[in-house]
Scaffold this active site. Structure first.
Site, mmCIF file in Angstrom:
data_model
loop_
_atom_site.group_PDB
_atom_site.id
_atom_site.type_symbol
_atom_site.label_atom_id
_atom_site.label_comp_id
_atom_site.label_asym_id
_atom_site.label_seq_id
_atom_site.Cartn_x
_atom_site.Cartn_y
_atom_site.Cartn_z
ATOM 1 N N HIS A 54 -24.742 -23.855 15.677
ATOM 2 C CA HIS A 54 -23.482 -23.424 16.240
ATOM 3 C C HIS A 54 -22.384 -24.445 15.937
ATOM 4 C CE1 HIS A 54 -25.352 -20.587 19.499
ATOM 5 N NE2 HIS A 54 -25.575 -20.190 18.265
ATOM 6 N N GLU A 56 -20.392 -26.118 17.929
ATOM 7 C CA GLU A 56 -20.417 -27.340 18.749
ATOM 8 C C GLU A 56 -21.450 -28.335 18.230
ATOM 9 O OE1 GLU A 56 -19.716 -23.838 21.655
ATOM 10 O OE2 GLU A 56 -20.692 -24.210 19.723
ATOM 11 N N ALA A 166 -5.591 8.904 -6.031
ATOM 12 C CA ALA A 166 -5.981 9.191 -7.413
ATOM 13 C C ALA A 166 -5.110 10.314 -7.944
ATOM 14 C CB ALA A 166 -7.458 9.587 -7.486
ATOM 15 N N SER A 172 -7.916 6.516 -10.782
ATOM 16 C CA SER A 172 -7.503 5.740 -9.621
ATOM 17 C C SER A 172 -7.381 4.245 -9.892
ATOM 18 C CB SER A 172 -8.503 5.949 -8.468
ATOM 19 O OG SER A 172 -9.804 5.504 -8.850
ATOM 20 N N TRP A 174 -5.609 1.232 -11.910
ATOM 21 C CA TRP A 174 -5.503 0.707 -10.564
ATOM 22 C C TRP A 174 -4.171 1.167 -9.980
ATOM 23 C CZ3 TRP A 174 -9.797 -1.291 -8.608
ATOM 24 C CH2 TRP A 174 -10.719 -1.855 -9.461
ATOM 25 N N ARG A 188 -13.404 -8.173 2.228
ATOM 26 C CA ARG A 188 -14.844 -7.963 2.102
ATOM 27 C C ARG A 188 -15.611 -9.220 2.507
ATOM 28 N NH1 ARG A 188 -15.320 -5.139 -3.908
ATOM 29 N NH2 ARG A 188 -14.298 -3.150 -3.392
ATOM 30 N N THR A 200 -17.546 8.515 -3.171
ATOM 31 C CA THR A 200 -16.937 7.338 -3.788
ATOM 32 C C THR A 200 -17.902 6.681 -4.762
ATOM 33 O OG1 THR A 200 -15.483 6.914 -1.893
ATOM 34 C CG2 THR A 200 -15.983 5.040 -3.317
ATOM 35 N N ASP A 204 -16.764 6.457 -8.593
ATOM 36 C CA ASP A 204 -16.300 5.149 -9.058
ATOM 37 C C ASP A 204 -17.408 4.184 -9.471
ATOM 38 O OD1 ASP A 204 -13.790 6.083 -8.427
ATOM 39 O OD2 ASP A 204 -13.704 5.085 -6.477
#
Length: 368
Positions: A54, A56, A166, A172, A174, A188, A200, A204
């Site tokens: 942790h 601390e 798109a 799509s 960019w 992310r 998706t 893609d």
């Protein structure tokens, strides 16, 4: 002197340290700790990858004997339960700190005020509430999972001025510029899981990893909603399932052969019940993600999944990147059909900030 302004300054440092753990410490909270004596930092730490040690513990290790007589600034109440390590509250007492400034109490029933009580019983002066609001925002995912059993959900949309993701032909890449895409990779990295629909993946063949930031071990769990497991097993996600976790959320009537095939490539399968309309119950799915320790989910598409999450009341935050182009009504809408017939039925969000990101504009909205 200990003034509210001084305390707030040191707590900001602790919060900045805590952010380093986002996406890397689940199911634990991301915590930062700064030990200060005579106006000088003698130790600092944040929750290590995987949740241990942790914050601390790391700060005390850095401070050594200099921790005696120091003030500890901690973004979340020090733990009071014994797990793989002894309670942090007891460790702070044993190290000889004389004062603790805590941003928020830990709602985990194993702690929930007990860490503060350990400190106070040992004669440590404890103050709670310094920069509580930003501390709650930072650990909103952990707080959501603790209170409701489900992770915090952020819906990310990158669209044209007229809300299209798109062209009519499906192109799509960019819509937004490199600066916006870099920010998404950071989102992310700070998420436990990234969520997409099967459409998706088919359209893609995304990687859903973290690239271009120079951060090692930052890839989130990839979660795909695919009721019938109808995703190509030669997709990038399938090929990398043993390197980066891939979780597939499906219904109970999937063919056994499909399950076996996905198990063979290293994917984890999560069976999700149907709801009354025959669609997957996304609320139940989120509960299962919470049971597996996920606290922060970033949804990156597609339009049908975005609409279903919004309809289910599961979206806590919406982040939109708007590019300076228009694609017309023949383009693909960022959000699918929701069947809203009255404005009062539409999900509403409060604008938090608006920032220019390269040639694009980023808006951040939070659920009312």
């Amino acid at each position: 002197m200990n003034t509210p302004e001084v305390d707030a300054g040191w707590m900001r440092v602790a919060l900045s340290l805590a952010r380093r753990g986002l996406g890397r410490v689940w199911p634990n909270p991301a915590v930062g700790c700064v030990l200060v004596k005579n106006g000088i930092v003698v130790g600092r730490g944040w929750t290590s990858d995987g949740g241990r040690p942790h914050a601390e513990t790391n700060a005390l290790a850095a401070a050594g004997p200099n921790a005696r007589g120091a003030t500890a600034y901690v973004t979340l109440e020090p733990c009071a339960h014994t797990g793989r390590t002894s309670p942090c509250a007891e460790a702070l007492v044993e190290a000889g700190i004389t004062r603790a400034v805590v941003a928020i109490e830990d709602p985990d029933p194993r702690v929930s005020g007990q860490g503060i009580e350990i400190l106070r019983s040992a004669g440590v002066q404890v103050e709670v509430g310094c920069l509580a609001a930003p501390a709650m925002v930072l650990n909103r995912g952990f707080l959501s999972r603790t209170a409701t059993g489900r992770p915090m959900v952020t819906l990310k949309l990158a669209a044209s001025i007229d809300g299209r993701i798109a062209t009519g032909s499906g192109e799509s890449r960019w819509i937004t510029g490199p600066a916006a895409r870099a920010e998404v990779h950071l989102m992310r990295a700070q998420s436990d899981a990234v969520l997409v629909g099967a459409g998706t993946v088919r359209a893609d063949d995304p990687k859903l990893d973290v690239r271009g930031l120079g951060i090692k071990g930052a890839n989130p769990v990839r979660v795909v909603v695919t009721g019938s497991l109808a995703v190509a097993r030669d997709s990038h996600l399938a090929r990398t399932a043993r390197e980066t976790p891939l979780w597939l959320c499906h219904h109970s009537e999937v063919e056994v052969s499909r399950k076996e095939a996905w198990n063979a490539v290293g994917a984890s399968l999560i069976e999700v019940p149907f709801q009354a309309d025959g669609q997957l119950n996304l609320s139940a799915m989120m509960q299962q993600l919470g049971e597996r320790g996920i606290t922060r989910v970033l949804c990156e598409g597609g339009g049908r999944l975005a609409a279903a999450l919004l309809e289910s009341g599961l979206v806590d935050e919406v982040v939109t990147y708007t590019a300076g182009l228009t694609l017309g009504d023949e383009g693909t809408a960022a959000i699918g059909h929701m069947g809203i017939e009255a404005l009062q039925l539409a999900p509403r969000f409060r604008l938090i900030d608006t920032v220019r990101v390269g040639p694009d504009v980023r808006n951040r909205w939070r659920k009312l």
